[in-house]
Design an enzyme around this catalytic site. Structure first.
Site, PDB file in Angstrom:
ATOM      1  N   ASP A  83       0.705  -1.178  -0.038  1.00 12.34           N
ATOM      2  CA  ASP A  83      -0.085  -0.038  -0.094  1.00 12.34           C
ATOM      3  C   ASP A  83       1.041   1.200   0.066  1.00 12.34           C
ATOM      4  OD1 ASP A  83       0.894  -0.366   2.516  1.00 12.34           O
ATOM      5  OD2 ASP A  83      -1.006  -1.206   3.307  1.00 12.34           O
TER       6      ASP A  83
ATOM      7  N   ASN B 253      -7.265  -3.058  14.467  1.00  9.12           N
ATOM      8  CA  ASN B 253      -8.717  -3.308  14.238  1.00  9.12           C
ATOM      9  C   ASN B 253      -8.834  -4.501  13.435  1.00  9.12           C
ATOM     10  OD1 ASN B 253      -7.763  -2.435  11.774  1.00  9.12           O
ATOM     11  ND2 ASN B 253      -9.064  -0.600  11.958  1.00  9.12           N
TER      12      ASN B 253
ATOM     13  N   HIS C 113      -7.041  -4.970  10.393  1.00 10.91           N
ATOM     14  CA  HIS C 113      -6.921  -4.856   8.909  1.00 10.91           C
ATOM     15  C   HIS C 113      -5.687  -5.519   8.686  1.00 10.91           C
ATOM     16  CE1 HIS C 113      -4.437  -0.806   9.903  1.00 10.91           C
ATOM     17  NE2 HIS C 113      -3.743  -1.738   9.610  1.00 10.91           N
TER      18      HIS C 113
ATOM     19  N   GLU D 102      -9.626  -2.098   5.587  1.00 10.49           N
ATOM     20  CA  GLU D 102     -10.275  -1.703   6.766  1.00 10.49           C
ATOM     21  C   GLU D 102     -11.458  -2.676   7.170  1.00 10.49           C
ATOM     22  OE1 GLU D 102      -8.657  -0.279   8.912  1.00 10.49           O
ATOM     23  OE2 GLU D 102      -7.985   1.771   8.217  1.00 10.49           O
TER      24      GLU D 102
END
Ligand code: F6R
Length: 254
Positions: free
Chosen positions: A63, A129, A131, A136
């Site tokens: 990314d 979280n 990811h 996400e």
């Protein structure tokens, strides 16, 4: 999902590094998927200490932040250059271009590039979280490389790399879950208590978009390398599943 629990974070990094080194050594050509963030830094240090030959390895990163040029100090281009590429030459290295005029088109270009190369081994970290890359919670399980809006918790977690929270980009181009699942082999490293809840879901929950890393349960070639703190919430279930490797702690010596 093969789960290994190391005694310390450094041991976990050494196990993952050793596995990656084994895979790329002696191959004619290899495509290695790389990650940024804090988790791989110790492993990249090991690449450098070993002067690992990566001249036959093509790298593809997961990314990049939208809006940051490759020269920007907080871009993932710069991160990779400074942490790894300046000292360990690769055959070729690819990241999405964060300052591309049309981010959607850039995501499509990057998806084609990654599919055409075919990733032999993808290294992953995991967000608090759940990811993986910047997929996400709520991301479709069949997502390809796409433009994503970062959650506040992810921006907060990555704030340490920036002067102010306002400076943390709001969007990124990320490989999708389906892009990642297309890799032949996946190695996910998670260390520290902060990751324990996400790790527990990744291993114990039925696959759900609420915890994107749960999709990895469906991949036939995943190795998860944890330290004791990251594994702390799932030690019992790992033992119950009879994961031989997970029932003992590894200690690695240099
Ligand atoms: C990085 C990436 C992210 C990180 C994750 C964990 O390229 O795609 O998914 O792996 O946010 O970050 P750290 O390692 O900083 O805890």
């Amino acid at each position: 999902m093969n789960v290994l629990v190391a005694k310390t974070a450094n041991d976990a990094e050494r196990i993952a590094y050793t596995l990656i080194k084994e895979r790329i050594s002696g191959k004619h050509d290899f495509v290695l998927g790389l990650a940024t963030g804090s988790t791989p830094v110790g492993m990249y240090q090991m690449f450098k200490q070993d002067a690992l030959d990566c001249s036959h390895v093509t790298s593809v990163n997961l990314d990049e932040y939208i809006g940051l040029s490759p020269e920007h100090p907080q871009s993932y281009h710069r991160f990779m250059k400074e942490r790894l590429f300046d000292e360990v030459p690769f055959k070729q290295s690819h990241l999405p271009q964060g300052d591309a005029p049309d981010p959607q088109a850039e995501a499509a270009r990057y998806e084609d590039l990654v599919r055409n190369l075919g990733v032999d081994l993808q290294l992953l970290g995991i967000g608090e979280n759940g990811h993986i890359a910047f997929n996400e919670p709520g991301t479709a399980l069949d997502a390809k490389t796409h433009v994503t809006e970062l959650t506040e918790s992810t921006r907060e977690a990555n704030r340490r790399f920036f002067d102010r929270l306002e400076d943390v980009p709001t969007h990124a181009i990320t490989m999708g879950l389906d892009t990642i699942m297309n890799a032949r082999e996946i190695v996910l490293v998670a260390t520290g208590e902060r990751k324990a809840e996400a790790v527990q879901h990744m291993i114990e929950s039925v696959p759900t978009v609420d915890w994107p890393a749960t999709i990895l349960q469906a991949h036939p070639g995943v190795t998860v390398v944890l330290d004791g703190a990251a594994a702390s919430r799932c030690a019992e279930s790992l033992q119950a599943r009879g994961q031989e490797a997970a029932t003992r702690f590894f200690t690695i010596r240099d």
